[in-house]
Scaffold this motif. Structure first.
Motif, PDB file in Angstrom:
ATOM      1  N   ARG A 155      30.646  22.956  30.614  1.00 52.32           N
ATOM      2  CA  ARG A 155      30.507  24.409  30.559  1.00 52.32           C
ATOM      3  C   ARG A 155      31.852  25.120  30.444  1.00 52.32           C
ATOM      4  N   ALA A 156      32.912  24.361  30.491  1.00 56.16           N
ATOM      5  CA  ALA A 156      34.255  24.944  30.403  1.00 56.16           C
ATOM      6  C   ALA A 156      34.819  24.743  29.010  1.00 56.16           C
ATOM      7  N   THR A 157      35.794  25.532  28.683  1.00 52.08           N
ATOM      8  CA  THR A 157      36.635  25.284  27.517  1.00 52.08           C
ATOM      9  C   THR A 157      38.014  24.877  28.021  1.00 52.08           C
ATOM     10  N   ALA A 158      38.862  24.497  27.112  1.00 48.49           N
ATOM     11  CA  ALA A 158      40.225  24.123  27.495  1.00 48.49           C
ATOM     12  C   ALA A 158      40.986  25.292  28.098  1.00 48.49           C
ATOM     13  N   GLU A 159      40.508  26.521  27.868  1.00 44.64           N
ATOM     14  CA  GLU A 159      41.206  27.703  28.369  1.00 44.64           C
ATOM     15  C   GLU A 159      40.735  28.136  29.755  1.00 44.64           C
ATOM     16  N   HIS A 160      39.646  27.577  30.241  1.00 42.90           N
ATOM     17  CA  HIS A 160      39.197  27.923  31.587  1.00 42.90           C
ATOM     18  C   HIS A 160      40.227  27.451  32.620  1.00 42.90           C
ATOM     19  N   VAL A 161      40.295  28.157  33.750  1.00 37.18           N
ATOM     20  CA  VAL A 161      41.151  27.709  34.850  1.00 37.18           C
ATOM     21  C   VAL A 161      40.449  26.547  35.553  1.00 37.18           C
ATOM     22  N   SER A 162      41.161  25.445  35.680  1.00 36.21           N
ATOM     23  CA  SER A 162      40.642  24.229  36.304  1.00 36.21           C
ATOM     24  C   SER A 162      40.943  24.196  37.792  1.00 36.21           C
ATOM     25  N   LEU A 163      42.145  24.606  38.129  1.00 38.35           N
ATOM     26  CA  LEU A 163      42.691  24.356  39.453  1.00 38.35           C
ATOM     27  C   LEU A 163      43.534  25.548  39.873  1.00 38.35           C
ATOM     28  N   PHE A 164      43.479  25.846  41.162  1.00 40.87           N
ATOM     29  CA  PHE A 164      44.198  26.993  41.700  1.00 40.87           C
ATOM     30  C   PHE A 164      44.965  26.493  42.916  1.00 40.87           C
ATOM     31  N   LEU A 165      46.199  26.029  42.690  1.00 45.71           N
ATOM     32  CA  LEU A 165      47.007  25.476  43.773  1.00 45.71           C
ATOM     33  C   LEU A 165      47.759  26.594  44.495  1.00 45.71           C
ATOM     34  N   TYR A 166      47.972  26.385  45.786  1.00 44.53           N
ATOM     35  CA  TYR A 166      48.858  27.272  46.535  1.00 44.53           C
ATOM     36  C   TYR A 166      50.104  26.497  46.924  1.00 44.53           C
ATOM     37  N   THR A 167      51.266  27.099  46.633  1.00 42.20           N
ATOM     38  CA  THR A 167      52.520  26.480  47.041  1.00 42.20           C
ATOM     39  C   THR A 167      52.606  26.487  48.560  1.00 42.20           C
ATOM     40  N   SER A 168      53.517  25.688  49.086  1.00 42.49           N
ATOM     41  CA  SER A 168      53.581  25.474  50.532  1.00 42.49           C
ATOM     42  C   SER A 168      53.988  26.719  51.304  1.00 42.49           C
ATOM     43  N   GLY A 169      54.602  27.670  50.643  1.00 43.12           N
ATOM     44  CA  GLY A 169      54.938  28.913  51.324  1.00 43.12           C
ATOM     45  C   GLY A 169      55.985  28.759  52.413  1.00 43.12           C
ATOM     46  N   THR A 170      57.071  28.004  52.102  1.00 36.77           N
ATOM     47  CA  THR A 170      58.125  27.828  53.097  1.00 36.77           C
ATOM     48  C   THR A 170      58.842  29.133  53.389  1.00 36.77           C
ATOM     49  N   THR A 171      58.778  30.056  52.428  1.00 36.94           N
ATOM     50  CA  THR A 171      59.316  31.397  52.682  1.00 36.94           C
ATOM     51  C   THR A 171      58.252  32.404  52.269  1.00 36.94           C
ATOM     52  N   GLY A 172      57.816  33.226  53.185  1.00 29.36           N
ATOM     53  CA  GLY A 172      56.821  34.239  52.867  1.00 29.36           C
ATOM     54  C   GLY A 172      55.443  33.647  52.659  1.00 29.36           C
ATOM     55  N   LYS A 173      54.577  34.435  52.039  1.00 29.41           N
ATOM     56  CA  LYS A 173      53.205  34.020  51.791  1.00 29.41           C
ATOM     57  C   LYS A 173      53.161  32.957  50.689  1.00 29.41           C
TER      58      LYS A 173
END
Length: 515
Positions: A155-173
């Motif tokens: 149901r996805a195309t190559a342009e869909h967002v697959s993954l939404f990572l969050y960085t570790s946030g060592t400084t700030g949010k």
């Protein structure tokens, strides 16, 4: 261009009877796993989740977590994997920030879910024992698998967002990093090529699936019809058992985990002969550990992979022991430069051997397009089509990259720039140093003084280490002026040294040296 939904369908069509995933006593072929993936997509339909939506997870590396990841790829839903150690305030930030529609959790994250107002406002699915549910209204993952399987249609195309990572946030949010199907698949294909994976490889699935290394292992194994052997949390004894019993052929770990494997008393008696390919990323590996691993495994291939969540691969060195400390040359999908410190002009390149900030081409196939709702972060990191990594390094005469630290970690003592990584590599070659981290602490005279924090073997003293540095060729101004002995070096969940904790005094002094 293939999306990742098509990728898992292709694997199941090529090798339906090959073992795809192992988790304890559970062993699923690609055909069996695809049926569960399709049933979960059917459950997503019942939950009114649609292509383009996002779901979050706070799960360890289990077959359920891996199944959720692949079901999202087939359904066109973006997965937002969060650390299973997540705190309630982090959920309260990340869930609304990513506009999450449902949350999957388990016993280890249940308390945070119960205490999070944002989590309580979402549909919640508990993985594992239903008794761990925080509320009677929470659904059970096992019940979702009773759903009718959705058609085997992406149901996805190559342009869909697959993954939404969050960085570790060592400084700030923490910063959200959306990654599309095409960039995730390009990164996985490059990982296969650069690690010379063959059809049917078998790897240890221990790097967390909220981390880019864990995701890459999962995707790469599927692309080569290989096997992902789950290890929910790292335990050296269990890891060694799985290497021997499942005849694992490749490992992709952070240096800390390799260090712990070698330190386990069981290592010497464990048959690790099936492991022919080693790869590491996430942090620099000291010269001492490189040599010990090369001698212990005698691998055909020993890859140093340098990259980030934002752009998966910067550089690759496929023979890491040959030039200790080198991160190699730009990877298949990338170009890199070294820009003079303090400059944000990608054409202001440092000379050979001169340290500067490492930058990577944003037009690479594996690259993200910017942080989620963080124009401030974009303004800091993205300049004229290049990603400014915040890492410091230099190119040697052969054009090989050496990563020497973070812009924020650089020690300035008496007006001289000192890289912690260089000193750590020197100290790691002393037989009595088990682990080491170097940081700059405030000093009235020098601005900062170089301090080495060491996990040591019994009988080793500061004078021994100072003598070692004096005879190593290390410049005098780079020598540690103080040695602090610790039982454990503070690290992140994926094994990165937390120098900020050392600088803030957030550590416990050694109780007794290791025998």
């Amino acid at each position: 261009m293939f999306d990742l939904g098509r990728s898992i369908l292709a694997s199941a069509e090529r090798s339906p009877d090959a073992i795809a995933i192992i988790d304890g006593d559970l062993r699923l072929t690609y055909a069996q796993w695809l049926e569960r993936i399709r049933r979960l997509v059917g459950a997503f339909d019942r939950l009114a989740l649609r292509p383009g939506d996002r779901i979050a997870t706070a799960l360890q590396n289990t077959w359920q977590m891996a199944t959720i990841h692949w079901a999202c790829q087939l359904a066109g839903i973006a997965v937002v994997p969060l650390n299973w150690r997540v705190k309630a305030d982090e959920l309260d930030y990340c869930l609304p920030n990513a506009e999450v529609r449902a949350l999957f959790y388990q016993d280890v994250s249940a308390d945070a879910v119960r205490e999070s107002a944002a989590a309580q406002a979402l549909p919640r699915i508990v993985v594992g024992d239903p008794a761990d549910a925080g509320d009677h209204s929470d659904q059970c993952f096992a019940d979702l698998l009773d759903s009718e399987p959705a058609p085997a249609l992406p149901r996805a195309t190559a342009e869909h967002v697959s993954l939404f990572l969050y960085t570790s946030g060592t400084t700030g949010k923490p910063k959200g990093v959306p990654r599309r199907h095409r960039t995730e698949r390009a990164a996985a294909i490059a990982h296969v090529a650069q690690n010379c994976y063959r059809r049917g490889e078998r790897t240890l699935g221990v790097m967390p699936l909220y981390h880019t290394m864990g995701v890459r292992s999962l995707l790469a194994m599927a692309l080569v019809d290989g096997c992902f052997v789950c290890l929910p949390r790292f335990d050296t004894g269990r890891a060694l058992d799985l290497i021997a019993s499942e005849r694992l052929s490749c490992l992709y770990l952070v240096p800390t985990l390799y260090h712990d494997l070698l330190a386990d008393p069981k290592f010497a008696s464990t048959d690790v002969s099936s492991v022919r390919k080693l790869g590491f990323a996430g942090a620099s590996m000291t010269d001492g550990l490189l040599k010990r691993l090369d001698a212990a495994f005698r691998p055909e291939l020993f890859v140093n992979h340098y990259g980030s969540s934002e752009i998966y691969t910067f550089t690759i060195d496929q023979n890491a022991p040959a030039k200790p400390g080198s991160a190699g040359k730009a990877a298949l999908n990338q170009r890199i430069r070294i820009v003079r410190l303090g400059s944000f002009d990608p054409d202001d390149c440092a000379a050979s051997g001169e340290e500067g900030q490492i930058v990577a081409d944003l037009f690479g196939d594996e690259s993200f397009e910017g942080y989620w709702k963080r124009p401030d972060a974009d303004a800091k990191a993205l300049h004229a089509g290049w990603y400014f990594t915040g890492d410091i390094g230099f190119l040697d005469a052969d054009g090989d990259l050496f990563v020497t630290g973070r812009v924020d970690d650089m020690i300035i003592t008496g007006g001289e720039n000192v890289s912690p990584v260089e000193i750590e590599s020197v100290l790691s070659l002393h037989d009595g140093v088990l682990e080491v981290a170097v940081a700059g602490l405030p000093d009235e005279r020098w601005g900062q003084r170089v301090v080495a924090f060491v996990k040591r073997a019994r009988g080793v003293e500061a004078t021994d280490l100072d003598d070692h540095c004096r005879t190593s060729g290390l410049a005098n101004f780079k020598r540690p002026r103080e040695y602090v002995f610790l039982d454990e070096i503070p690290k992140s969940p994926v094994g990165k040294i937390l120098r900020r904790k050392l600088q803030a005094g957030e550590f416990a002094l050694e109780q007794s040296p290791v025998e």
